[in-house]
Scaffold this motif. Sequence first.
Motif, PDB file in Angstrom:
ATOM      1  N   THR A 153      -0.239   9.225 -10.716  1.00  0.00           N
ATOM      2  CA  THR A 153      -0.804   9.213  -9.362  1.00  0.00           C
ATOM      3  C   THR A 153      -0.848   7.818  -8.762  1.00  0.00           C
ATOM      4  O   THR A 153      -1.061   7.679  -7.551  1.00  0.00           O
ATOM      5  N   LYS A 154      -0.650   6.787  -9.590  1.00  0.00           N
ATOM      6  CA  LYS A 154      -0.745   5.412  -9.086  1.00  0.00           C
ATOM      7  C   LYS A 154       0.613   4.714  -8.996  1.00  0.00           C
ATOM      8  O   LYS A 154       0.684   3.546  -8.625  1.00  0.00           O
ATOM      9  N   LEU A 157       1.784   2.599  -5.975  1.00  0.00           N
ATOM     10  CA  LEU A 157       1.328   1.223  -5.770  1.00  0.00           C
ATOM     11  C   LEU A 157       2.386   0.201  -6.177  1.00  0.00           C
ATOM     12  O   LEU A 157       2.342  -0.947  -5.741  1.00  0.00           O
ATOM     13  N   LEU A 368      -8.955  -2.319  -4.797  1.00  0.00           N
ATOM     14  CA  LEU A 368      -8.438  -1.938  -6.106  1.00  0.00           C
ATOM     15  C   LEU A 368      -9.598  -1.578  -7.029  1.00  0.00           C
ATOM     16  O   LEU A 368     -10.653  -2.219  -7.004  1.00  0.00           O
ATOM     17  N   THR A 369      -9.394  -0.538  -7.828  1.00  0.00           N
ATOM     18  CA  THR A 369     -10.504  -0.005  -8.616  1.00  0.00           C
ATOM     19  C   THR A 369     -10.406  -0.259 -10.111  1.00  0.00           C
ATOM     20  O   THR A 369     -11.403  -0.112 -10.818  1.00  0.00           O
ATOM     21  N   ASP A 370      -9.230  -0.608 -10.629  1.00  0.00           N
ATOM     22  CA  ASP A 370      -9.114  -0.804 -12.078  1.00  0.00           C
ATOM     23  C   ASP A 370      -7.954  -1.744 -12.398  1.00  0.00           C
ATOM     24  O   ASP A 370      -7.223  -2.190 -11.509  1.00  0.00           O
ATOM     25  N   GLU A 373      -4.336  -0.645 -11.267  1.00  0.00           N
ATOM     26  CA  GLU A 373      -4.042  -0.907  -9.856  1.00  0.00           C
ATOM     27  C   GLU A 373      -3.789  -2.378  -9.611  1.00  0.00           C
ATOM     28  O   GLU A 373      -2.874  -2.752  -8.869  1.00  0.00           O
TER      29      GLU A 373
END
Length: 405
Positions: A153-154, A157, A368-370, A373
């Motif tokens: 899902t990422k 990016l 950005l969450t992690d 990312e």
Amino acid sequence: MPGWRVSAAVLVCATLLLSHGPIKAWADNSASTEEQEAASSPVKNADWDPVTKLLAWIQQNEGQVDLEVGAVTEWGLRGTKAMRDMKKYQVAVKLKKYMAVPLGEWNKSSEENALTLLNKRFRNPEWDQVMGTYWESLPQRGSIITKETFPPTKLGLLQDPSMAAFVRVHQDFTRNVLRGAKPHVVKDVRGLLGRDISLEDFKYWTALVASYAFTFPDEDDPEKQVRVMLPLMDLINHGNAGEANLKLFRDDKGDYIAYATRDVSKGEELRHSYNGGCERNDHSLFHYGFVQDLAAPKLAAQDLPDGNLYDESSHSEADYEAGGSLVSEEELQRLSAILAAFPSTEAEDDRLLRGGSWFDKLLGRKPLTDDVERLFVQYRALRKKALRVTIDKLRANLAASKAEL
């Protein structure tokens, strides 16, 4: 291989109290019952962290350790450092051959080598228990970031449809191997391993084999290259040409040694070269899960005229220097078109990595969450930087060529 994030250095001293019995006796299969029980007993020093246990375990089992493991960057990347000043040819790590984990031939898929490893673990629980200290030192599930474990899902990016497509192909292959849809690899995984294994676990072990195993000549047939996993040595980070200060080899006894290729100062990071392709960020990200911000940026392999994610290009940065074979208006236009096609700019990516601005929030750009990312955005920013630097060089060399006419 890329290290983990840690908050403080982990040191090893020769005076550590060792409690885990030697594995050599077990490996030779000639030990007494008491010795074999000691060899497979859990480490009693439960308060030690996994790396400290590993360092002590190696020394206990006739190995040699003359380095420390800990943070090697200000943001906590884990690696190895010299404990003291080292002379050229000094040994930093030595592993007896029975501490290595042999896999299969180097050209077998990571899935095949993972099955070889899992088969040995599941079918030989005594050996698996003995090697438990090593397994504990490896990155745990959820903390290893490679093409096998990139979250689908990422992938957007990355802003790299080609890499995203190859990642999906690899992940589909891993899934199909587990399901038995690749009979040339294995027809029945459950029958081979004697138990079921989840897709997430299989992806995890495949990722470890893919990015943490080494290639060496086979002991019985030097013409054949084989894959092998090496405790502690897989914590040594990659070093580019001119930066690497360690070399790994297998001696005539079959032991594995990492030695200094030059004098090294105390506290200096110890690194060896995984391969030359790691200087290009699409290669290093795809195969090992890390990127580098080099002083002299290098184009992604796939941005070179004949480059791709698997093979080294016949071109290099030297071809963009004055008089180089790629100094042409056509190449300038080609690279400019690649850079212009990205949906965000290098400056926007850099701002996002710093946490964004009020304008980004106004436009609905999510922070950005992690770490995944951040890694993906860092990759695309560095790819654009290399394109920009190369384009500027091309323009300057083309202008200089015209001025000479």
